[in-house]
Design an enzyme around this catalytic site. Structure first.
Site, short mmCIF file in Angstrom:
data_model
loop_
_atom_site.label_atom_id
_atom_site.label_comp_id
_atom_site.label_asym_id
_atom_site.label_seq_id
_atom_site.Cartn_x
_atom_site.Cartn_y
_atom_site.Cartn_z
CB CYS A 115 -1.70 6.83 1.93
SG CYS A 115 -2.92 5.83 2.82
CD GLU B 114 -1.88 2.27 1.77
OE1 GLU B 114 -1.69 3.25 1.01
OE2 GLU B 114 -1.89 2.34 3.00
#
Length: 499
Positions: free
Chosen positions: A274, A240
């Site tokens: 993020c 990720e």
């Protein structure tokens, strides 16, 4: 003459707001990492042998203990990241909900079930189950040091694996406290261990031949190095990475609600998210009204370490250089700052920056900034907004704000990303049943939800013959007549044309 220098055996975690030492932690070298993995291998066999029901009970008790230690965990996060205490509490609450879901749903998602064999294999009893991998290595980030790694830790443990966790060197205390909580509930074997240190410690974990999977969260360049280390042993990886996520504002959106959500998505945690909003595309009919609403709200925000601050400092010092460069690049290429500007960077804090008229080729639009800055763009319609949204190598998440359900859903589905929220920011992250992950340079694989549980298990298929068929094509004893009958049967079943 070359002078040999000793490697440090301990390192300090610092409060990024004050520079004060929060705590010191050991630097675990490759030998220490290997020993932790070996202990995890033995612990994993015991953990798997407990069975799903017992693992569920123990993980629910871990959840209960983490809940009772919520404020203690939040204070550690607050000290190591500098984020507001309330944000640290919210992050811990989200981690708790994911741990709860993983514990309660693992047996249902991964348990043994029968599968219909099809007409060609009616004599077979078919079963499918998902077995633990063994030992999972988790390399966590500093920006959400309990919530993000819990998306791998909880699901890996619930799937029956042991876990070795390498927290960020900026937030090691969060991992150490989590290990303390889990050890108290599961004292028999070290099913969850923490190794602290710098990049070399993470590299030792990723390159270990005895790790069955790595779950990594971090930047794209670091992910590539982790992949290279994993490739030495063909160790699978779920990654990720970063994003350059978007909020799209339709002409009939609730502008007050959209501005509130987009601003939170851009500025919360000092923009160090993020899935944070870094670009906003606004349909031209409402561009001016939206921008006025957004800027009025942004001007009221103040960073700091006190309880009244909207967000905290930039946790990683070198990120300040990137933020400064992106602001400067935007302004040099014709952009304007309607809130803040270069003077907003007051280390270790960055005040809110809202940029307009920034070219799509600017670094502020193309590269991940990871700071409390936002670019706002005027677009003709939703089609142009989606087109510009997808003009990036990233593909993590996004948000659409619209009063038209059909148009919002259409845009959300066309955005090239792993997740999209409508009329809200990032709600998919709080829904434990939904998978979380991206495409392109935002990574691959999924955590959270049923997909997250399966990410840390291997599918195992078993067939058992219940009776013999009169025709056995997988035998040297078959005849031409039997094969002709089989071909005739296949033509009857599959040879027709479909309209």
């Amino acid at each position: 003459m070359t002078v040999a220098t000793e490697r440090p055996t301990r390192f300090a975690s610092l409060n990024p707001a004050t520079g004060e030492v929060v705590a010191e932690h050991p630097v675990h070298d490759a030998e220490a990492v290997a020993a932790a993995v070996a202990r995890a291998r033995e612990a994993g066999r015991w953990w798997r042998g407990l069975g799903a029901k017992e693992r569920r009970l123990r993980l629910l008790n871990v959840k209960g203990s983490l809940t009772r230690n919520l404020n203690r965990m939040a204070e550690t996060i607050h000290q190591e990241t500098g984020k507001p205490l309330a944000d640290a509490q919210l992050e811990t609450i989200l981690a708790i909900t994911h741990l709860d879901w993983a514990a309660r749903n693992a047996a249902k998602v991964l348990g043994r079930r029968t599968v219909f064999p099809g007409l060609m294999a009616l004599n077979q009893k078919c079963e499918l189950e998902y077995q633990p991998l063994g030992v999972v290595g988790v390399i966590g980030p500093w920006n959400y040091p309990i919530f993000t790694p819990m998306g791998s830790i909880a699901y890996a443990l619930a799937a029956g694996n042991a876990v070795v966790f390498k927290p960020s060197e900026f937030t090691p205390g969060v991992g150490v406290l989590l290990a303390e909580i889990i050890d108290a509930v599961v004292p028999e074997h070290p099913v969850f261990q923490v190794v602290t240190g710098l990049g070399e410690t993470g590299a030792a974990l990723a390159s270990s031949p005895d790790i069955d999977k790595i779950a990594f969260t971090g930047s794209g360049p670091t992910a590539k190095r982790v992949m290279a280390a994993c490739a030495q042993n063909l160790t699978p990886l779920v990654a990720e990475c970063g994003g350059k996520d978007v909020a799209i504002i339709d002409s009939d959106a609730d502008l007050e609600a959209a501005a509130d959500a987009a601003l939170w998505g851009a500025m919360a945690n000092a923009g160090q998210t993020c899935i944070g909003v870094e670009r906003i595309y606004v349909v031209e009919d409402v561009y001016d009204a939206f921008l006025a609403t957004l800027t009025a709200r942004a001007e009221k925000l103040r960073p700091g370490f006190d309880r009244e601050a909207a967000y905290g400092p930039i946790t990683m010092p070198k990120q300040l250089d990137i933020i400064e460069r992106h602001i400067a690049d935007a302004l040099e290429h014709g952009g304007r700052a309607v809130v803040g500007g270069p003077e907003s960077v007051r280390k270790p804090y960055v005040e809110p920056v809202v940029l307009v008229d920034v070219p799509e080729t600017s670094a502020a639009v193309c590269e991940e900034t990871f700071g409390p800055t936002i670019t706002v763009h005027r677009v003709r319609d939703m089609d142009e907004a989606v087109e510009k949204t997808n003009a990036t190598t990233y593909g993590l998440a996004g948000a659409v704000f619209s009063g038209n359900k059909a148009r919002a859903l259409d845009a959300a589905r066309r955005i090239r990303s792993g997740m999209t929220s409508i009329n809200a920011f990032g709600t998919f992250a709080s829904v434990a049943a939904l998978p979380f992950g991206g495409v392109g340079e935002s990574g691959f694989g999924r955590i959270h939800g049923a997909d997250g549980l399966r990410e840390f298990a291997r599918a195992k298929a078993v067939t058992r013959q219940r009776f013999a068929l009169p025709l056995n094509p997988s035998s040297f004893g078959r005849t031409e007549k039997e094969m002709a009958r089989l071909v005739q049967l296949v033509n009857m079943m599959h040879g027709r044309r479909y309209k």
